[in-house]
Design an enzyme around this catalytic site. Structure first.
Site, short mmCIF file in Angstrom:
data_model
loop_
_atom_site.label_atom_id
_atom_site.label_comp_id
_atom_site.label_asym_id
_atom_site.label_seq_id
_atom_site.Cartn_x
_atom_site.Cartn_y
_atom_site.Cartn_z
N SER A 51 50.46 -14.58 -79.93
CA SER A 51 51.25 -13.66 -79.17
C SER A 51 50.63 -13.92 -77.95
CB SER A 51 50.96 -12.33 -79.51
OG SER A 51 51.36 -12.24 -80.94
N LEU A 55 45.58 -8.70 -79.30
CA LEU A 55 46.99 -9.40 -79.55
C LEU A 55 46.39 -10.66 -80.28
CD1 LEU A 55 48.56 -9.94 -75.87
CD2 LEU A 55 49.51 -8.70 -77.73
N ASP A 56 47.40 -11.05 -81.31
CA ASP A 56 46.86 -12.14 -82.17
C ASP A 56 47.03 -13.42 -81.25
OD1 ASP A 56 49.54 -13.11 -82.63
OD2 ASP A 56 49.97 -12.00 -84.15
N ALA A 57 46.30 -14.60 -81.89
CA ALA A 57 46.29 -16.00 -81.29
C ALA A 57 47.69 -16.32 -81.02
CB ALA A 57 45.61 -17.02 -82.09
N ARG A 72 49.81 -7.34 -86.50
CA ARG A 72 50.99 -8.01 -86.74
C ARG A 72 52.32 -7.16 -86.83
NH1 ARG A 72 49.71 -13.43 -86.58
NH2 ARG A 72 51.50 -14.11 -87.27
#
Length: 189
Positions: free
Chosen positions: A44, A40-42, A140
């Site tokens: 999210s 999960l990106d930062a 993303r």
């Protein structure tokens, strides 16, 4: 062979090594030798699974296994049913076309935690929550999908992986729990 569910807080990066300006997974999970099954990106937040089992990581993260990941996106604006149908059909993002998915409107549960910092509020522009259930998970992807149909994502929460649900697990941001091994969660375990 632990399987750990973490409610990854907003702003946390998906690595264990310390970072100069952001929290990392090591700030929340103290179990040695586990790694995230997917990312999960930062920006999210929500459900992230960690394990030391490479085969299990692959079954969770690899699109070829078609394990459903459910995301709740708070988008800017008020999309209609036609927009949901476009998202569900698959979106051409230029470098690839997303697989068909499930897309619907949702009301966030009362148990949805506040985000720190909160999303920007603009009185003249409404926001809408949609759920996208995808079997991919490219970089993303959900943010790119909603932007491609004209409704940028303001907040993104991974609500579920397979049959696991972050709200049913009762995990607050930063909380984790070890899950029983070999449980029948849509192919996980």
């Amino acid at each position: 062979m632990p399987l750990i569910a973490l409610n990854k807080p907003f702003g946390t990066i998906c690595q264990f090594s310390p970072h100069e300006t952001r929290a990392s997974l090591g700030d929340w999970v103290k179990t040695p030798g586990v790694y995230p099954a997917g990312r999960l990106d930062a920006d999210s937040e929500g459900l992230l699974l960690l394990t030391d089992d490479g085969a299990l990581q692959t079954r969770i993260a690899e699109p070829r296994h078609k394990l459903v990941k459910r995301y709740w996106a708070q988008v800017e604006g008020a999309p209609d049913e036609a927009v949901l149908k476009r998202l569900a059909k698959g979106i051409d993002l230029g470098d690839y076309i997303t697989r068909p998915c499930r897309a619907n409107f949702v009301e966030p549960p009362a148990t949805l935690w506040p985000r720190t910092p909160p999303i920007r509020y603009r009185a003249a522009i409404p926001t809408t929550w949609i759920e996208l259930a995808i079997t991919e998970g490219k970089n993303r992807q959900v943010r790119r999908m909603t932007a491609a149909v004209g409704f940028p994502t303001l907040r993104l929460v991974r609500a579920g992986i397979g049959a696991l649900d972050v709200f049913a697990l009762g995990l607050a941001p930063g909380e984790s729990m070890e899950l029983p091994p070999r449980a029948p969660w849509d192919g996980i375990g």
